[in-house]
Design a protein around this motif. Structure first.
Motif, PDB file in Angstrom:
ATOM      1  N   UNK A   1      10.432  64.842 -23.248  1.00  0.00           N
ATOM      2  CA  UNK A   1      10.248  65.214 -24.648  1.00  0.00           C
ATOM      3  C   UNK A   1       8.838  64.851 -25.120  1.00  0.00           C
ATOM      4  N   UNK A   2       8.246  65.743 -25.905  1.00  0.00           N
ATOM      5  CA  UNK A   2       6.888  65.510 -26.403  1.00  0.00           C
ATOM      6  C   UNK A   2       6.788  64.164 -27.127  1.00  0.00           C
ATOM      7  N   UNK A   3       7.724  63.891 -28.012  1.00  0.00           N
ATOM      8  CA  UNK A   3       7.742  62.605 -28.736  1.00  0.00           C
ATOM      9  C   UNK A   3       8.499  61.567 -27.906  1.00  0.00           C
ATOM     10  N   UNK A   4       7.967  61.280 -26.753  1.00  0.00           N
ATOM     11  CA  UNK A   4       8.671  60.528 -25.718  1.00  0.00           C
ATOM     12  C   UNK A   4       9.080  59.118 -26.150  1.00  0.00           C
ATOM     13  N   UNK A   5       8.309  58.502 -27.032  1.00  0.00           N
ATOM     14  CA  UNK A   5       8.639  57.132 -27.427  1.00  0.00           C
ATOM     15  C   UNK A   5       9.963  57.050 -28.173  1.00  0.00           C
ATOM     16  N   UNK A   6      10.311  58.114 -28.923  1.00  0.00           N
ATOM     17  CA  UNK A   6      11.600  58.133 -29.605  1.00  0.00           C
ATOM     18  C   UNK A   6      12.747  58.060 -28.600  1.00  0.00           C
ATOM     19  N   UNK A   7      12.551  58.731 -27.480  1.00  0.00           N
ATOM     20  CA  UNK A   7      13.566  58.738 -26.438  1.00  0.00           C
ATOM     21  C   UNK A   7      13.539  57.455 -25.622  1.00  0.00           C
ATOM     22  N   UNK A   8      12.353  57.025 -25.226  1.00  0.00           N
ATOM     23  CA  UNK A   8      12.229  55.821 -24.398  1.00  0.00           C
ATOM     24  C   UNK A   8      12.787  54.595 -25.096  1.00  0.00           C
ATOM     25  N   UNK A   9      12.592  54.523 -26.408  1.00  0.00           N
ATOM     26  CA  UNK A   9      13.011  53.352 -27.177  1.00  0.00           C
ATOM     27  C   UNK A   9      14.295  53.582 -27.974  1.00  0.00           C
ATOM     28  N   UNK A  10      15.033  54.609 -27.628  1.00  0.00           N
ATOM     29  CA  UNK A  10      16.279  54.907 -28.347  1.00  0.00           C
ATOM     30  C   UNK A  10      17.314  53.825 -28.078  1.00  0.00           C
ATOM     31  N   UNK A  11      18.295  53.773 -28.974  1.00  0.00           N
ATOM     32  CA  UNK A  11      19.339  52.757 -28.830  1.00  0.00           C
ATOM     33  C   UNK A  11      20.181  53.003 -27.578  1.00  0.00           C
ATOM     34  N   UNK A  12      20.945  51.998 -27.224  1.00  0.00           N
ATOM     35  CA  UNK A  12      21.837  52.042 -26.063  1.00  0.00           C
ATOM     36  C   UNK A  12      21.083  52.162 -24.740  1.00  0.00           C
TER      37      UNK A  12
END
Length: 634
Positions: A244-255
């Motif tokens: 995903x372009x906004x990779x930090x949102x995914x990398x640092x997502x909960x769980x």
């Protein structure tokens, strides 16, 4: 009339390719349990078929065992899914559909049945879909004029793939079959279905045809929507925050973020609408952005996404957030399919060798390019002395200095790079003579050489991919179901109406540009990534880059700046062919198709980025001028 039903069918996908996470199937089976109606898995990429064919050939010559099954199927399905999860899958009542059959679905079917019997599971009905393998028939079909050229951009007659002929060492040729044989297997009571090369989306369309009893000869919108659902989840985590372009949102997502990525699930209705989601308490995210990026992935003309069972028109699809990690997809349109099937072929032409040397210090990029040039010159002198032909292709790359960005590079002064040297020759020994010239560079060439990757490199077969078309009447599918005395095999021909020729819709009118009043005020120039997401992929030697506006108000400005000519100029160092631009106003997106852009494609390319996976990220550095006031919300 389309059947109406309140029923929701839930389908989860645990594999995007051969080599995806070995814990993915367990995640869906364990966390979803009886709530999961179908578990599907896509193992077969264009590259994968070549690898399976190579394994099959090597075993025929007494080669070492590999992760491929004995007949050319994907052994990972047996080792990491079936042996581990058989009891849970049976207890949950979840049906499994996968193309792990590869080059031998019947052998995989037998392996599944044997393991089930050994574990005391009786009355399991396993089906195999075959008929896609045209390898042994190819020369006869070609002599009869049945193998037709394939074109990645409609009307671009100068760039087509054709059958390479008997002079090449052909490894495989497989047609992309459709969903009807899968639906018929389910109608007949199968609970496990394995296929060879079917179109990826058929793994989802098949069970939905079975569940909702759509008419395969007229319910085009429903078939199109179901095929789109299959396209959205066939690449696994691609739609749940992976890549995903906004990779930090995914990398640092909960769980757990990336360490516990959730695999996708679609919840499908009889009218074709579906929701994309993932298991609770898993990492990643399902948003309009993540789904939209997968939506445009590896698409050519979005108005004519040609599949065996339907032509999907994606241009006015809507993607809407309806809850946390829940995205609704609506608006797909369909029409009758063409009379043809796309086929994927692999042949071998010589051998290829890739070597790496790490170099540090000032002017590392310059040293790497000079080093690569010297190694190749020394190797050429060696093979010339032996009376051998020159290398048919060579490439030197300075990785770590934005070499893949060409003239757009901004890191020319990098102090740590990898000198990558790749060469092709019909004779292995000529490549070995190149390999032995690497080590001497440490004492005789540039300062700062720190090592040679994994040691002295070894040549491997240089496999090349191509696509062609074949009339459906020449490729009937075969469905084998049951075991022993109960086993039956039937032919499943393509039936129903099909367009007499490929009918492509006209381009939609361009989105209106801002009016003079709207365009007043100070302009600023920003990188495209501030205005859009992007995702890129490959089809043979053709790449696509999809660009999705972060906000509808940005779309006119992106559309104005990103012309086909502008993209061709920006990506000109990798695009040797043409660039076509397509609009998807339903999600405020553009799709660019770049021909001859991958150095030959994923198997044969000498490029580091053989499949264009970073092309979207590259284009996000493109500069776009917008009114300053539009950026206030960012």
């Amino acid at each position: 009339m389309v059947p109406t039903s309140d029923k929701t069918v839930r389908i989860g996908c645990y594999s995007a390719f051969w080599g995806d996470s070995v814990s993915a199937a367990e995640q869906l089976v364990t966390l979803e349990g009886k709530n999961l109606d179908y578990l599907v898995a896509d193992y077969l990429a264009e590259v994968t078929m070549g690898l399976l064919a190579r394994h099959r050939t090597a075993k025929g010559k007494g080669g070492k065992p590999s992760r491929a099954g004995p007949g050319g199927y994907v052994g990972d399905f047996i080792n990491f899914v079936w042996k581990r999860l058989l009891d849970d899958i049976v207890a949950n009542g979840t049906k499994v559909i996968t193309n792990a059959g590869g080059l031998d679905p019947l052998a995989l079917k037998e392996a599944i049945e044997t393991i089930a019997e050994e574990n005391g599971v009786k009355n399991l009905v396993v089906a195999a879909v075959t008929g896609d393998d045209l390898h042994d028939r190819a020369e006869d079909m070609n002599s009869k004029g049945q193998l037709l050229p394939f074109n990645y951009i409609t009307g671009n007659k100068n760039e087509v793939d054709v059958y390479p002929g008997a002079s090449k060492k052909n490894l495989s040729l497989n047609a992309y079959l459709g969903a009807v044989p899968i639906a018929e297997a389910l109608d007949a009571g199968a609970t496990i279905i394995v296929t060879g090369r079917v179109v990826d989306s058929a793994l989802v369309l098949g069970p939905l045809l079975h569940e909702f009893k759509w008419n395969v000869n007229k319910d085009w919108d429903q078939l199109a929507s179901a095929s789109l659902a299959g396209h959205i989840i066939e690449c696994g985590c691609h739609t749940t925050g992976g890549n995903f372009t906004d990779w930090e949102l995914s990398a640092n997502s909960e769980h757990g973020g990336w360490a516990n990525m959730g695999f996708p699930i679609v919840e499908c209705k009889a009218n074709g609408d579906f929701i994309v989601t993932k298991p609770a308490e898993t990492g990643g995210l399902v948003t309009v952005g993540t789904v939209a990026e997968q939506f445009v992935y590896e698409v050519l003309d979005p108005g004519s996404y040609i599949l065996p069972d339907v032509i999907l028109d994606m241009r006015n699809v809507k993607i809407t957030q309806v809850g946390k990690d829940r995205v609704l997809v609506t608006g797909a349109k369909g029409r009758a399919p063409t009379p043809y099937l796309k086929c994927s072929g692999i042949y071998v032409e010589g051998f290829k060798l890739t070597a790496d040397l790490w170099i540090g210090g000032i002017d590392a990029r310059k040293k790497a390019l000079a080093l690569g040039d010297a190694v190749i010159k020394r190797a050429r002198r060696n093979i010339e002395r032996l009376g051998m032909e020159d290398y048919s292709a060579v490439r030197v790359e300075a990785l770590g200095a934005e070499f893949t960005y060409g003239p757009n590079a901004t890191a020319l002064d990098a102090r740590e790079v990898c000198c990558r040297i790749t060469a092709v020759h019909k004779d292995k020994s000529a490549l070995l003579l190149l390999g032995v010239e690497l080590a001497p560079s440490a004492t005789g060439n540039a300062p700062g050489i720190t090592g040679g990757g994994a040691g002295r490199p070894h040549p491997s077969p240089n496999m090349t991919h191509y696509s062609i078309l074949v009339d459906k009447q020449h490729v009937p599918a075969r469905l084998t179901i049951g075991r022993g005395a109960q086993e039956t095999t039937k032919v499943v021909p393509f039936t129903g109406p099909s367009s007499a020729k490929n009918e492509f819709p006209p381009q939609l009118p361009a989105a209106p540009l801002p009016s003079a009043t709207e365009a007043q005020g100070e302009k600023v120039t920003v990188p495209l990534i501030r205005l859009a997401y992007a995702r890129s992929g490959d089809k043979g030697d053709t790449a696509n880059v999809g660009v999705i506006a972060r906000d509808p108000k940005f779309y006119p400005w992106i559309n104005q700046a990103l012309t086909a000519q502008a993209v061709k100029q920006y990506m000109g160092h990798v695009v040797q062919g043409e660039v076509a631009k397509y609009e998807l106003p339903g999600i405020y997106a553009l799709n660019f198709v770049l021909t001859r852009a991958l150095g030959g494609g994923g198997l044969s390319s000498l490029n580091l980025d053989r499949q264009g996976k970073a092309y979207g990220q590259m284009l996000l550095s493109f500069k776009v001028q917008v009114p300053k006031g539009l950026l206030a919300s960012l």
